[in-house]
Write a protein that holds these residues in place. Sequence first.
Motif, PDB file in Angstrom:
ATOM      1  N   PRO A 161       0.830  -1.201   0.000  1.00 23.97           N
ATOM      2  CA  PRO A 161       0.000   0.000   0.000  1.00 23.97           C
ATOM      3  C   PRO A 161       0.871   1.260   0.000  1.00 23.97           C
ATOM      4  CG  PRO A 161       0.019  -0.995   2.188  1.00 23.97           C
ATOM      5  CD  PRO A 161       0.837  -1.885   1.288  1.00 23.97           C
ATOM      6  N   VAL A 162       0.563   2.174  -0.912  1.00 23.22           N
ATOM      7  CA  VAL A 162       1.309   3.422  -1.049  1.00 23.22           C
ATOM      8  C   VAL A 162       0.291   4.563  -1.063  1.00 23.22           C
ATOM      9  CG1 VAL A 162       2.848   4.742  -2.570  1.00 23.22           C
ATOM     10  CG2 VAL A 162       3.111   2.250  -2.383  1.00 23.22           C
ATOM     11  N   PRO A 163       0.501   5.618  -0.278  1.00 23.13           N
ATOM     12  CA  PRO A 163      -0.429   6.745  -0.345  1.00 23.13           C
ATOM     13  C   PRO A 163      -0.582   7.228  -1.795  1.00 23.13           C
ATOM     14  CG  PRO A 163       1.064   7.017   1.505  1.00 23.13           C
ATOM     15  CD  PRO A 163       1.573   5.845   0.709  1.00 23.13           C
ATOM     16  N   LEU A 164      -1.812   7.499  -2.198  1.00 25.55           N
ATOM     17  CA  LEU A 164      -2.084   7.877  -3.584  1.00 25.55           C
ATOM     18  C   LEU A 164      -1.214   9.048  -4.029  1.00 25.55           C
ATOM     19  CD1 LEU A 164      -3.727   7.453  -6.163  1.00 25.55           C
ATOM     20  CD2 LEU A 164      -5.507   8.909  -5.171  1.00 25.55           C
ATOM     21  N   GLU A 165      -1.062  10.071  -3.195  1.00 24.14           N
ATOM     22  CA  GLU A 165      -0.242  11.227  -3.565  1.00 24.14           C
ATOM     23  C   GLU A 165       1.220  10.829  -3.754  1.00 24.14           C
ATOM     24  OE1 GLU A 165      -2.264  11.129  -0.902  1.00 24.14           O
ATOM     25  OE2 GLU A 165      -3.882  12.375  -1.662  1.00 24.14           O
ATOM     26  N   GLU A 166       1.708   9.912  -2.920  1.00 24.08           N
ATOM     27  CA  GLU A 166       3.081   9.435  -3.064  1.00 24.08           C
ATOM     28  C   GLU A 166       3.245   8.647  -4.357  1.00 24.08           C
ATOM     29  OE1 GLU A 166       6.102   6.370  -0.815  1.00 24.08           O
ATOM     30  OE2 GLU A 166       4.762   7.573   0.444  1.00 24.08           O
ATOM     31  N   ALA A 167       2.264   7.831  -4.698  1.00 26.11           N
ATOM     32  CA  ALA A 167       2.312   7.080  -5.961  1.00 26.11           C
ATOM     33  C   ALA A 167       2.339   8.047  -7.143  1.00 26.11           C
ATOM     34  CB  ALA A 167       1.121   6.132  -6.060  1.00 26.11           C
ATOM     35  N   ALA A 168       1.545   9.121  -7.084  1.00 28.20           N
ATOM     36  CA  ALA A 168       1.555  10.114  -8.153  1.00 28.20           C
ATOM     37  C   ALA A 168       2.915  10.797  -8.237  1.00 28.20           C
ATOM     38  CB  ALA A 168       0.451  11.143  -7.932  1.00 28.20           C
ATOM     39  N   ALA A 169       3.500  11.118  -7.092  1.00 29.45           N
ATOM     40  CA  ALA A 169       4.826  11.745  -7.081  1.00 29.45           C
ATOM     41  C   ALA A 169       5.877  10.798  -7.670  1.00 29.45           C
ATOM     42  CB  ALA A 169       5.198  12.163  -5.661  1.00 29.45           C
ATOM     43  N   LEU A 170       5.778   9.504  -7.354  1.00 30.71           N
ATOM     44  CA  LEU A 170       6.698   8.518  -7.936  1.00 30.71           C
ATOM     45  C   LEU A 170       6.551   8.472  -9.454  1.00 30.71           C
ATOM     46  CD1 LEU A 170       6.285   5.604  -5.362  1.00 30.71           C
ATOM     47  CD2 LEU A 170       8.386   6.925  -5.782  1.00 30.71           C
ATOM     48  N   ALA A 171       5.311   8.525  -9.939  1.00 27.23           N
ATOM     49  CA  ALA A 171       5.072   8.519 -11.384  1.00 27.23           C
ATOM     50  C   ALA A 171       5.692   9.750 -12.046  1.00 27.23           C
ATOM     51  CB  ALA A 171       3.574   8.455 -11.674  1.00 27.23           C
ATOM     52  N   LEU A 172       5.446  10.909 -11.468  1.00 28.04           N
ATOM     53  CA  LEU A 172       5.943  12.148 -12.060  1.00 28.04           C
ATOM     54  C   LEU A 172       7.465  12.276 -11.960  1.00 28.04           C
ATOM     55  CD1 LEU A 172       3.123  14.567 -10.890  1.00 28.04           C
ATOM     56  CD2 LEU A 172       3.465  13.583 -13.175  1.00 28.04           C
TER      57      LEU A 172
END
Length: 190
Positions: free
Chosen positions: A140-151
């Motif tokens: 499980p990864v916080p959604l905002e952290e997952a978005a930051a990883l993508a960007l």
Amino acid sequence: MPFQGRVVDIAVDEVDLGAAGVVRREYTNHPGSVIVVALDDDGNVLLLRQYRHPVGAFLWELPAGLLDIDGEDPHIAAARELAEEADVRAARWDVLVDLLPSPGGSNEATRVFLARDLTPVPEPERHTREAEEADMVAVPVPLEEAAALALAGHLHNGPTVSGILAAVIGRANSWRTLRPVTSPWEYRRN
């Protein structure tokens, strides 16, 4: 067909482009796929680490799978893949976004679902994973952290990046962008 594989085929078509003439186009004939943004009550998205041989690397991805069972509804396929890959079930399903991951070389259509109200699959009912899926674990990864990883360039699977960013946008809009699982799916072949 010049090549017929277990999952995909290579098709060759002669296409009349009118004034531009007739051209030959080769492409991957793909059954389609589903991907799942599984969002828990704490705002975490489930990411899986999976080996992907064409790029020779382990990638972090959302649960996903092929539409390779005749007649299986896409959201049922997504639920099956979520249970098999992440040992999770969801009570609430919506459509986030539809994609054509590589329309210049493949007819693959991908539907990204949002799955919520998650519960674990009971241990005796869990799928036995094999091959590259054998060691897959859901993190499980916080959604905002997952978005930051993508960007930041740390997530590389296109539908995973699209699904995560669509979820961020959807949540910022109080989920008004969601569609029912029965929504029409343009470009889906089956």
